[in-house]
Design a protein around this motif. Structure first.
Motif, PDB file in Angstrom:
ATOM      1  N   ARG A  29       0.831  -1.201   0.000  1.00  0.00           N
ATOM      2  CA  ARG A  29       0.000   0.000   0.000  1.00  0.00           C
ATOM      3  C   ARG A  29       0.870   1.258   0.000  1.00  0.00           C
ATOM      4  O   ARG A  29       1.917   1.312   0.657  1.00  0.00           O
ATOM      5  N   PHE A  30       0.391   2.253  -0.749  1.00  0.00           N
ATOM      6  CA  PHE A  30       1.031   3.567  -0.799  1.00  0.00           C
ATOM      7  C   PHE A  30       0.022   4.622  -0.361  1.00  0.00           C
ATOM      8  O   PHE A  30      -1.192   4.449  -0.542  1.00  0.00           O
ATOM      9  N   ASN A  31       0.535   5.724   0.199  1.00  0.00           N
ATOM     10  CA  ASN A  31      -0.348   6.738   0.753  1.00  0.00           C
ATOM     11  C   ASN A  31       0.065   8.138   0.310  1.00  0.00           C
ATOM     12  O   ASN A  31       1.257   8.460   0.244  1.00  0.00           O
ATOM     13  N   TYR A  32      -0.947   8.953  -0.003  1.00  0.00           N
ATOM     14  CA  TYR A  32      -0.741  10.381  -0.277  1.00  0.00           C
ATOM     15  C   TYR A  32      -1.566  11.164   0.737  1.00  0.00           C
ATOM     16  O   TYR A  32      -2.726  10.834   1.003  1.00  0.00           O
ATOM     17  N   ALA A  33      -0.965  12.198   1.324  1.00  0.00           N
ATOM     18  CA  ALA A  33      -1.665  12.980   2.346  1.00  0.00           C
ATOM     19  C   ALA A  33      -1.302  14.445   2.220  1.00  0.00           C
ATOM     20  O   ALA A  33      -0.177  14.808   1.841  1.00  0.00           O
ATOM     21  N   ALA A  34      -2.278  15.292   2.558  1.00  0.00           N
ATOM     22  CA  ALA A  34      -2.067  16.738   2.616  1.00  0.00           C
ATOM     23  C   ALA A  34      -2.877  17.272   3.783  1.00  0.00           C
ATOM     24  O   ALA A  34      -4.070  16.977   3.907  1.00  0.00           O
ATOM     25  N   GLN A  35      -2.208  18.024   4.662  1.00  0.00           N
ATOM     26  CA  GLN A  35      -2.852  18.544   5.864  1.00  0.00           C
ATOM     27  C   GLN A  35      -2.959  20.059   5.774  1.00  0.00           C
ATOM     28  O   GLN A  35      -1.973  20.752   5.481  1.00  0.00           O
ATOM     29  N   ARG A  36      -4.158  20.575   5.999  1.00  0.00           N
ATOM     30  CA  ARG A  36      -4.403  22.000   5.806  1.00  0.00           C
ATOM     31  C   ARG A  36      -3.531  22.864   6.710  1.00  0.00           C
ATOM     32  O   ARG A  36      -3.044  23.921   6.293  1.00  0.00           O
ATOM     33  N   SER A  37      -3.301  22.429   7.954  1.00  0.00           N
ATOM     34  CA  SER A  37      -2.557  23.262   8.899  1.00  0.00           C
ATOM     35  C   SER A  37      -1.052  23.222   8.674  1.00  0.00           C
ATOM     36  O   SER A  37      -0.319  24.004   9.272  1.00  0.00           O
ATOM     37  N   THR A  53      -3.838  15.760  22.854  1.00  0.00           N
ATOM     38  CA  THR A  53      -4.838  15.633  21.797  1.00  0.00           C
ATOM     39  C   THR A  53      -6.126  14.974  22.267  1.00  0.00           C
ATOM     40  O   THR A  53      -7.218  15.471  22.022  1.00  0.00           O
ATOM     41  N   LEU A  54      -6.021  13.822  22.923  1.00  0.00           N
ATOM     42  CA  LEU A  54      -7.199  13.140  23.459  1.00  0.00           C
ATOM     43  C   LEU A  54      -7.308  13.341  24.965  1.00  0.00           C
ATOM     44  O   LEU A  54      -8.148  12.731  25.612  1.00  0.00           O
ATOM     45  N   GLY A  55      -6.425  14.177  25.506  1.00  0.00           N
ATOM     46  CA  GLY A  55      -6.453  14.475  26.920  1.00  0.00           C
ATOM     47  C   GLY A  55      -7.179  15.776  27.183  1.00  0.00           C
ATOM     48  O   GLY A  55      -8.378  15.901  26.953  1.00  0.00           O
ATOM     49  N   GLU A  56      -6.446  16.803  27.647  1.00  0.00           N
ATOM     50  CA  GLU A  56      -7.078  18.073  27.989  1.00  0.00           C
ATOM     51  C   GLU A  56      -7.663  18.758  26.769  1.00  0.00           C
ATOM     52  O   GLU A  56      -8.736  19.355  26.829  1.00  0.00           O
ATOM     53  N   GLY A  57      -6.994  18.652  25.649  1.00  0.00           N
ATOM     54  CA  GLY A  57      -7.514  19.232  24.411  1.00  0.00           C
ATOM     55  C   GLY A  57      -7.267  20.724  24.330  1.00  0.00           C
ATOM     56  O   GLY A  57      -6.433  21.289  25.034  1.00  0.00           O
ATOM     57  N   GLY A  58      -8.001  21.378  23.440  1.00  0.00           N
ATOM     58  CA  GLY A  58      -7.846  22.800  23.217  1.00  0.00           C
ATOM     59  C   GLY A  58      -7.513  23.135  21.778  1.00  0.00           C
ATOM     60  O   GLY A  58      -7.588  24.297  21.375  1.00  0.00           O
ATOM     61  N   ALA A  59      -7.133  22.128  20.975  1.00  0.00           N
ATOM     62  CA  ALA A  59      -6.836  22.378  19.568  1.00  0.00           C
ATOM     63  C   ALA A  59      -8.131  22.524  18.776  1.00  0.00           C
ATOM     64  O   ALA A  59      -9.153  21.943  19.119  1.00  0.00           O
ATOM     65  N   GLY A  60      -8.078  23.301  17.712  1.00  0.00           N
ATOM     66  CA  GLY A  60      -9.249  23.487  16.864  1.00  0.00           C
ATOM     67  C   GLY A  60      -9.357  22.398  15.809  1.00  0.00           C
ATOM     68  O   GLY A  60      -8.564  21.458  15.759  1.00  0.00           O
ATOM     69  N   TRP A  61     -10.340  22.541  14.942  1.00  0.00           N
ATOM     70  CA  TRP A  61     -10.542  21.593  13.858  1.00  0.00           C
ATOM     71  C   TRP A  61      -9.423  21.714  12.831  1.00  0.00           C
ATOM     72  O   TRP A  61      -8.935  22.800  12.550  1.00  0.00           O
ATOM     73  N   ASP A  62      -9.020  20.574  12.291  1.00  0.00           N
ATOM     74  CA  ASP A  62      -8.066  20.569  11.193  1.00  0.00           C
ATOM     75  C   ASP A  62      -8.542  19.564  10.150  1.00  0.00           C
ATOM     76  O   ASP A  62      -9.294  18.633  10.460  1.00  0.00           O
ATOM     77  N   THR A  63      -8.109  19.773   8.900  1.00  0.00           N
ATOM     78  CA  THR A  63      -8.547  18.923   7.796  1.00  0.00           C
ATOM     79  C   THR A  63      -7.353  18.195   7.200  1.00  0.00           C
ATOM     80  O   THR A  63      -6.285  18.774   7.009  1.00  0.00           O
ATOM     81  N   TYR A  64      -7.567  16.920   6.925  1.00  0.00           N
ATOM     82  CA  TYR A  64      -6.517  16.038   6.426  1.00  0.00           C
ATOM     83  C   TYR A  64      -7.065  15.319   5.197  1.00  0.00           C
ATOM     84  O   TYR A  64      -8.085  14.631   5.270  1.00  0.00           O
ATOM     85  N   TYR A  65      -6.398  15.501   4.051  1.00  0.00           N
ATOM     86  CA  TYR A  65      -6.818  14.841   2.812  1.00  0.00           C
ATOM     87  C   TYR A  65      -5.942  13.604   2.616  1.00  0.00           C
ATOM     88  O   TYR A  65      -4.707  13.715   2.616  1.00  0.00           O
ATOM     89  N   ASN A  66      -6.580  12.450   2.472  1.00  0.00           N
ATOM     90  CA  ASN A  66      -5.820  11.209   2.445  1.00  0.00           C
ATOM     91  C   ASN A  66      -6.278  10.327   1.286  1.00  0.00           C
ATOM     92  O   ASN A  66      -7.467  10.127   1.052  1.00  0.00           O
TER      93      ASN A  66
END
Length: 401
Positions: free
Chosen positions: A36-44, A381-394
């Motif tokens: 398997r091969f993967n292509y990804a692009a993250q908005r942030s 990330t799954l603890g206290e949190g505080g980060a906003g939404w982010d988009t990941y193209y996969n």
């Protein structure tokens, strides 16, 4: 990976054993795998966005399955760019007309099986150790008509080293300085902050002696609209090598898995509580977050939270000769934390899976908030949190053989 017995083994000198019976033949097992091969692009990620995303090898895997002298076996080994790991490996023995006992590394029976997701990235259950998890122990499976009963006892995760982050799936881990870490005392494999037992006391926890019970019943089994309803429970110890005390971990869930015509719906609601017995400086002996690790990374997870899953999929009729299947979906999951000051974690994935012979493609748009490896993938990330939404193209392309 469990290798097949070596060929050419000699019979015992007494002649009581026939060497031919001790060898696997081509009819006894099947070998398969995937590339398997993967292509990804993250908005942030501005740098990644400027270069148009990144492509890389995802994995190469080998599978072996078969049966010999009434014993069934299955194993899979995976090579990633940053680790190579045993995915599963078990031997199965018949137990009555409808039952089987599996010994080795098997999938933990909890919630929707085999996956509480339709997409490549999975959802939050996977990242908190409650989805597609594999551990070392024994499992009893009984399938009788519409009933499916699974009981399991796992001694510990596959890697009996709580400091080793190279593993498939995610388990409780700790910092590398703990005395019970086998191979990683000199290396942290990541930040030493926010680990289980982080801070002044350097407490060291691990998973041990886990029991699972899953009972499911399928309505309209064999019909056009089967609906599986199920309950799951999980209990386990969390020993602390620094304090000599044992904490505990439990989780429970109810689920619905429906395949009605071309529609698929998955619903799951559950709760997880991890009580880590620490020599804590706050005086209550409890921690609001614990460290999970896997896939050569780690992050904090709220120790008490409710979990929700809502997934919808539709399998389209395919009019094109060169496409065998087209399934589109929207998968949503949430980790609702008890701590009122903590921000909840969410993952929503919209995408399609396309099949053509041995080729399979996942095309996903992943939206995550306080989710591992999405956006701010720091310790909370799954603890206290505080980060906003982010988009990941996969985009994932796999060849399966």
């Amino acid at each position: 990976m469990f290798a097949a017995p070596a060929k050419g083994t000699a019979a015992a000198a007494t002649g009581e054993n026939n060497a031919e019976n001790r060898l696997l033949t081509e009819d006894d097992f099947e070998i398969g795998g995937a590339l398997r091969f993967n292509y990804a692009a993250q908005r942030s990620d501005g740098d990644q966005r400027d270069r148009g995303g990144d492509a890389s090898l995802d994995l190469f895997r080998l599978n072996i399955e078969g049966e010999q002298q009434g014993i069934e076996f299955s194993a899979e080994y995976r090579w990633y760019t940053n680790q190579d790991v045993l995915h599963h490996g078990w031997a199965g023995f018949g137990a009555g007309e409808h039952g089987q006992v599996r010994v080795g590394v098997s999938q933990v029976p909890f919630g929707i099986l085999p996956y509480a997701a339709h997409n490549y990235w999975f959802g939050i259950p996977f990242y908190v150790g409650l989805g597609d998890a594999y551990k070392l122990g024994a499992q009893y499976i009984r399938e009788n008509g519409p009933w499916d009963l699974r009981l399991a006892f796992y001694k510990n995760p596959v890697e009996n080293d709580p400091g080793n982050l190279e593993r498939y799936g995610f388990d409780l881990v700790n910092h590398a300085g703990c005395a019970d870490n086998d191979d990683n005392a000199a290396s942290d494999n990541g930040s030493g902050d926010n680990d289980n037992g982080s801070g002044e006391s350097q407490d060291c926890t691990r998973e041990s002696n886990q029991a699972n019970l899953r009972l499911a019943y399928t309505l309209d089994e064999g019909g056009s609209c089967p609906v599986e309803l199920g309950l799951s429970g999980q209990w386990g110890m969390v020993p602390n090598s620094e304090t000599g005390e044992d904490g505990s971990r439990w989780a429970g869930a109810a689920h619905l898995d429906m395949r009605c015509g071309r529609w698929g719906v998955q619903l799951q609601a559950g709760r997880q509580v991890i009580d880590v017995d620490l020599d804590s400086t706050d005086g209550d002996g409890e921690e609001d977050t614990v460290t999970f690790g896997g896939m050569d990374g780690k992050y904090q997870v709220a120790s008490k939270a409710n979990l929700g899953v809502l997934n919808i999929a539709y399998n389209f009729p395919v009019p094109w000769e060169n496409i065998d299947s087209l399934t589109c979906y929207n998968d949503f999951s949430i980790y609702h934390k008890d701590e009122s000051d903590y921000s909840n974690s969410k993952i929503n994935t919209t995408g399609c899976a396309i099949g053509r012979g041995p080729l399979f493609i996942y095309a996903d748009v992943i939206r995550g908030k306080n989710a591992p490896f999405l956006g701010d993938s720091g310790a909370e990330t799954l603890g206290e949190g505080g980060a906003g939404w982010d988009t990941y193209y996969n985009l994932n392309l796999g060849y399966y053989f």
